[in-house]
Design an enzyme around this catalytic site. Structure first.
Site, PDB file in Angstrom:
ATOM      1  CB  VAL A  94      23.575  36.325  64.355  1.00 20.85           C
ATOM      2  CG1 VAL A  94      22.923  36.300  62.973  1.00 20.85           C
ATOM      3  CG2 VAL A  94      22.825  35.418  65.316  1.00 20.85           C
ATOM      4  CB  VAL A  96      25.599  36.989  56.686  1.00 17.70           C
ATOM      5  CG1 VAL A  96      25.691  36.574  55.219  1.00 17.70           C
ATOM      6  CG2 VAL A  96      24.460  36.248  57.376  1.00 17.70           C
ATOM      7  NE  ARG A 102      21.171  43.997  49.382  1.00 22.33           N
ATOM      8  CZ  ARG A 102      22.331  44.600  49.637  1.00 22.33           C
ATOM      9  NH1 ARG A 102      23.469  44.009  49.278  1.00 22.33           N
ATOM     10  NH2 ARG A 102      22.365  45.770  50.237  1.00 22.33           N
ATOM     11  NE  ARG A 103      25.559  35.227  47.275  1.00 22.86           N
ATOM     12  CZ  ARG A 103      26.649  34.666  46.752  1.00 22.86           C
ATOM     13  NH1 ARG A 103      26.874  33.369  46.950  1.00 22.86           N
ATOM     14  NH2 ARG A 103      27.505  35.388  46.059  1.00 22.86           N
ATOM     15  CG  LEU A 106      19.683  36.939  59.159  1.00 22.05           C
ATOM     16  CD1 LEU A 106      20.535  36.423  60.315  1.00 22.05           C
ATOM     17  CD2 LEU A 106      19.577  38.449  59.197  1.00 22.05           C
ATOM     18  CB  THR A 107      15.827  34.200  55.861  1.00 22.25           C
ATOM     19  OG1 THR A 107      15.706  35.624  55.730  1.00 22.25           O
ATOM     20  CG2 THR A 107      14.442  33.590  55.985  1.00 22.25           C
ATOM     21  CB  SER A 130      25.022  44.377  65.992  1.00 26.90           C
ATOM     22  OG  SER A 130      24.501  43.643  64.895  1.00 26.90           O
ATOM     23  CD  GLU A 131      23.363  46.856  61.129  1.00 27.72           C
ATOM     24  OE1 GLU A 131      23.230  47.869  60.431  1.00 27.72           O
ATOM     25  OE2 GLU A 131      23.702  45.740  60.689  1.00 27.72           O
ATOM     26  CE1 TYR A 135      18.907  38.611  64.328  1.00 28.68           C
ATOM     27  CE2 TYR A 135      19.704  40.802  64.886  1.00 28.68           C
ATOM     28  CZ  TYR A 135      19.956  39.509  64.485  1.00 28.68           C
ATOM     29  OH  TYR A 135      21.241  39.110  64.226  1.00 28.68           O
ATOM     30  CG  PHE A 423      23.562  36.972  75.543  1.00 30.75           C
ATOM     31  CD1 PHE A 423      23.098  36.439  74.359  1.00 30.75           C
ATOM     32  CD2 PHE A 423      22.695  37.714  76.314  1.00 30.75           C
ATOM     33  CE1 PHE A 423      21.805  36.641  73.945  1.00 30.75           C
ATOM     34  CE2 PHE A 423      21.383  37.920  75.926  1.00 30.75           C
ATOM     35  CZ  PHE A 423      20.919  37.373  74.739  1.00 30.75           C
TER      36      PHE A 423
END
Length: 423
Positions: A94, A96, A102-103, A106-107, A130-131, A135, A423
């Site tokens: 995943v 971006v 901010r567009r 991701l959502t 990763s952060e 999520y 993974f």
């Protein structure tokens, strides 16, 4: 099928989300590499991830010929409390582009993924973050932890159980086909015994052998030993040795990649070997379960420099099916009031009844006993995070006295859940 994602008014382009075509993989994966810092992976790594990519489960967001967003999923089977292997989508890759933050990209990808996962009949989605802050808003809860140990073997000894001296160890080439097959068979025997482990699908056995020279950091190529009893494999370890010297003498480090064993004596024999490798004074293991029996073998846990962090994040895609797929440590009859803004088909009241033999979970109009979001259900699902702990943080509300303790005990696991590899 494609979907148009309208950018803000000041944007001059239109973005499109679509399933990844095989010919687009290099561009798509290059976008992911850039999102993760721009350092190109080795040819060995890139080839493996190309081979493992499930193109029909991967999506890209495109602006003209430019890929600006990536997401994929692997088809996994995840061990849950009770030993069942449950179909789960392993959300992965995943990213971006920094130019397109901010567009809502991701959502949009998370929305598309969860809809597709539900349509495919998988009750769970899982990921490593990763952060981790990202999520939770999509309903993922941190369900497992991993422990790092950096052990000063010049000051820490091991107390091994009876039978350890009966275990024979021998060096092996980890990539030898027969050795590798034996190790994978041994790993497969371990999966059902600990929630959070993945039954390795074809191709995934290669991950344990991935050893790009550029990522060794001065350590040796991957090494291996097999533990045997009466000629039969009962354990294995994969590791590397990083030589180092100071004025007083050698201070090399043993880097443990993975270690599995079928019984306590074989387990102790492998760790004793790693502690005793010549010219080394430390053992570093970056991913062990938080209840690793190693902690009961060492003479001084304070000199093991332990640290813990989140690992596998779990998302219940279908609440009823997911809660029915596992068993429960104690008899349970509880009604959950579930909040799930991102996947509203899960919202509402669910009655869960179950015990160590099985469970059922169905919609109900009965009064709720506990109120929580799907994120808390995901965190507690594998038995590593207690509902009582979440309630202490204000994330679970008890509506019927006694329901919290009942559910918290039932959801537990006698061993900590653990994800052995990413993974």
């Amino acid at each position: 099928m494609t979907t148009d994602l309208r950018a803000p008014a000041d944007s001059r382009a239109l973005t499109e989300i679509r399933v990844l075509a095989e010919a687009e993989w290099d561009t798509w994966y290059g976008t992911l590499e850039t999102a993760f810092g721009g350092v190109a992976e080795s040819a060995e790594e890139r080839e493996l991830w190309h081979a493992l990519t499930e193109h029909d489960r991967s999506i890209g967001v495109w602006e003209g010929d430019a890929c600006v967003g990536t997401a994929g999923a692997f088809s996994f089977r995840l061990s849950v409390p009770g030993g069942a292997l449950v179909d789960a989508a392993g959300v992965t890759m995943v990213g971006v582009a920094a130019t397109h933050r901010r567009r809502g990209i991701l959502t949009s990808m998370m929305r598309r993924q969860l809809d597709d996962i539900r349509a495919g009949g998988e009750p769970l989605a899982v990921l490593t973050a990763s952060e981790p802050v990202i999520y939770g808003r999509f309903g993922y809860g941190a369900a497992t932890s991993q422990m790092k140990a950096d052990i000063d073997t010049s000051r820490v000894s091991l107390s091994v159980p009876p039978g350890t001296d009966d275990v024979r160890l021998r060096y092996v080439d980890p990539a030898d086909v027969r050795v590798h097959e034996a190790c994978e068979a041994l790993y497969a025997r371990r999966v059902a015994g600990r929630p959070g482990m993945l039954a390795r699908q074809p191709g995934w056995e290669r991950l344990g052998l991935l050893d790009p020279p550029g990522e060794r950091g001065g350590a040796s190529p991957l090494q291996g030993v097999v533990a045997e009893r009466a000629g039969e494999p009962v354990g294995y370890a994969r590791f590397a040795v990083k030589p180092d010297w100071e004025w007083q003498g050698p201070k090399g480090a043993v880097h443990v990649r993975d270690l599995e064993a079928l019984d306590p004596a074989a387990y102790a024999a492998l760790w004793r070997f790693l502690f005793d490798i010549d010219l080394t004074s430390s053992v570093l293991a970056r991913n062990r379960p938080v209840d690793d029996p190693l902690l009961q073998l060492v003479s001084d846990v304070r000199r093991c420099d332990l640290a813990v962090r989140d690992s596998l994040h779990v998302r219940l895609v279908e609440v009823g099916a997911a809660l029915e797929a596992r068993t429960y440590q104690a008899p349970l009859d509880v009604v959950f009031e579930v909040d799930d803004a991102f996947c509203p088909w899960n919202a509402g009241r669910w009655r869960l009844t179950g015990d160590a033999k099985g469970a059922s979970c169905a919609r109900t109009e009965d009064a709720a006993d506990l109120a929580l979001s799907v994120r808390e259900l995901g965190a507690a699902y594998l038995g590593g995070v207690s509902l009582s702990s979440l309630a202490g943080a204000g994330r679970v509300r008890e509506l019927r006295r006694g329901a919290l303790a009942e559910a918290s005990v039932a959801f537990g696991s006698d061993v900590a859940p653990w994800l052995p590899h990413g993974f």
